[in-house]
Write a protein that holds these residues in place. Structure first.
Motif, short mmCIF file in Angstrom:
data_model
loop_
_atom_site.label_atom_id
_atom_site.label_comp_id
_atom_site.label_asym_id
_atom_site.label_seq_id
_atom_site.Cartn_x
_atom_site.Cartn_y
_atom_site.Cartn_z
N ILE A 275 -12.27 -8.54 2.61
CA ILE A 275 -10.94 -8.42 3.21
C ILE A 275 -10.82 -9.35 4.41
O ILE A 275 -9.78 -9.99 4.62
N SER B 36 -0.36 -11.89 2.84
CA SER B 36 -0.44 -10.61 3.54
C SER B 36 0.08 -9.46 2.69
O SER B 36 -0.23 -8.31 2.95
N SER B 37 0.91 -9.76 1.66
CA SER B 37 1.48 -8.66 0.91
C SER B 37 1.45 -8.85 -0.60
O SER B 37 1.76 -7.94 -1.34
N GLN C 118 -11.00 2.06 -0.80
CA GLN C 118 -9.86 1.66 0.01
C GLN C 118 -9.92 2.28 1.40
O GLN C 118 -9.63 1.62 2.40
N LYS D 250 -7.38 -10.11 -1.76
CA LYS D 250 -6.39 -9.05 -1.87
C LYS D 250 -6.65 -8.06 -2.99
O LYS D 250 -6.07 -6.98 -3.03
N ARG E 108 -10.17 0.39 4.94
CA ARG E 108 -9.14 0.66 5.96
C ARG E 108 -9.78 1.10 7.27
O ARG E 108 -9.34 0.71 8.36
N THR F 7 -11.30 -2.22 8.78
CA THR F 7 -10.46 -3.41 8.98
C THR F 7 -9.01 -3.10 9.31
O THR F 7 -8.26 -4.01 9.68
N GLU F 8 -8.60 -1.82 9.14
CA GLU F 8 -7.20 -1.41 9.33
C GLU F 8 -6.27 -2.17 8.39
O GLU F 8 -5.11 -2.41 8.69
N LYS F 9 -6.79 -2.53 7.21
CA LYS F 9 -5.98 -3.23 6.22
C LYS F 9 -6.04 -2.48 4.90
O LYS F 9 -7.02 -1.79 4.60
N ASN F 10 -4.97 -2.63 4.12
CA ASN F 10 -4.93 -2.05 2.78
C ASN F 10 -5.22 -3.12 1.75
O ASN F 10 -4.86 -4.29 1.94
N VAL F 11 -5.82 -2.73 0.66
CA VAL F 11 -6.19 -3.69 -0.37
C VAL F 11 -6.24 -2.99 -1.72
O VAL F 11 -6.44 -1.78 -1.80
#
Length: 396
Positions: A253, A207-208, A349, A258, A353, A356-360
């Protein structure tokens, strides 16, 4: 849903003609079709032969016709002539030459634009048919190649006077058909899935944190795929996206990737800097507008801006900026394209986002018509270096 039909790439038909011509030389008979081992993928297919005949003693010519399936390919039904002749004075057992209609590579002393897969395909299919002491010369002719090339972007990649035998596979997928997106997504899922166990075995928190084990390279088209392989980027990291960059970014994603390295020709990837995530020219273009905007952002003078905006192609605009740098000892190419590469990363990015509301981590590497990399974003440099084992990339 309408099913789409795959066909075969030009090297397959050239190879089929070579097999038929060689069989004629050995057995003095024509055949209606021949079996070709595609190698990539591991599959044997039957290819029709339109005509085959002896020309002179020790020389035979076979004709096939291109069938790319449901792909929107301008070579559909074009004839491919393959001339095979015994040539005992040759230095190699199989010499491969490009005849009329096969393009020439401008910066390789006029070398025929016959690339690695085509040569491998010909040699592996023909060698079993030859006696150990036999040597042959194979000449491939595309009678309509010179005229067809005017309707392609070959010249942008330094190929003139004809078409190239380019490709990494024998299958011609219908790239512009909706069914191709599903094929591309399936490949992405497969390759992303193979990365996950590696991360879990190392006890990493996906996740990080990511190392080189969680990076995929999105290659936009065959030129990007071929160049990435030449750089020895591991093939299990390479995903051919064609024009479907938006859905592919999101799916990566979803699959837990990642780090994504966008690897492609500047004239294609520049569209992402303008927020265009389906890059087929029938849907959207705007390349020169985007390029001109970034030129203005870094301070290019107005007369030069007008020259960039009115350039015939993005490649012509790049050449103009390079000439400007050479004449005035300026640094416009680096300034402009660094700005573009950063915008590609940020826009990608943001697109991910939003969906998916995710950062990558997204990085970009751009090459020119000569397949020379001339700009890497900061993250692009880090991801590429990680893939090549130079250092580890950390993505939070």
């Amino acid at each position: 849903m309408t099913l789409t039909r795959s066909g075969y790439t030009l090297p397959v038909f050239a190879c089929a003609g070579a097999i038929a011509a060689l069989l004629w030389l050995k057995e003095r008979k024509s055949v209606p079709s021949v079996s070709v081992d595609l190698i990539e993928p591991s599959q044997i297919v039957e290819i029709p032969i339109e005509q085959v005949s002896g020309i002179n003693e020790g020389e035979a010519l076979a004709i096939t016709r291109s069938d790319p399936g449901d792909n929107l390919d301008l070579t559909r039904n074009t004839p491919i002539w393959t001339l095979v002749e015994f040539c005992q004075e040759a230095e190699e057992q199989i010499v491969i030459k490009g005849g009329e209609g096969i393009g020439r590579i401008v910066d390789a002393s006029g070398e025929a634009a016959i690339y690695r897969y085509a040569k491998r395909l010909l040699r592996q299919n023909l060698e079993p048919l030859l006696e150990l002491e036999s040597k042959i010369q194979v000449t491939i002719v595309l009678p309509e190649g010179r005229s067809l090339a005017k309707r392609t972007s070959n010249a942008a990649f330094g190929v003139v006077d004809g078409l190239s035998l380019l490709g990494t596979t024998g299958i011609s997928e219908p790239l512009s058909a909706p069914g191709h997106l599903e094929t591309a997504l399936a490949e992405l899922r497969e390759k992303a899935g193979k990365l996950s166990p590696e991360r879990e075995e190392n006890g990493e928190n996906t996740s990080s944190y990511t190392q080189e084990s969680s990076i995929l390279v999105f290659c936009v088209g065959e030129n990007g795929l071929d160049l990435a392989r030449q750089l020895d980027i591991p093939p299990e990291r390479l995903v051919k996206t064609a024009n479907w960059l938006g859905p592919m970014l999101v799916e990566a994603i979803v699959q837990g990737v990642k780090g994504i390295l966008l690897f492609g020709y500047h004239g294609k990837l520049i569209k992402l800097a303008g927020g265009i995530f389906h890059t087929h020219h029938h849907l959207a273009d705007g390349r020169l507008e985007i390029l001109t905007a970034h030129c203005a952002q870094v301070g290019l003078p107005t007369p030069a801006l007008q020259k960039v905006f009115t350039s015939a192609t993005a490649e012509d605009a790049l050449k103009y900026l390079r000439d400007l740098d050479a004449q005035s000892a300026s640094n416009w190419v680096n300034l402009v394209y660094s700005s573009i590469a950063l915008a590609i990363d940020k826009r990608s990015q943001a697109y991910i986002r939003t969906h998916t509301e995710k950062n990558v981590c997204v990085g970009s590497v751009l090459f020119d018509r000569d397949r020379q990399i001339f700009v890497k974003s900061e993250m692009g440099y880090a991801l590429l270096s990680a893939l090549l084992g130079l250092h580890t990339a950390i993505c939070n």
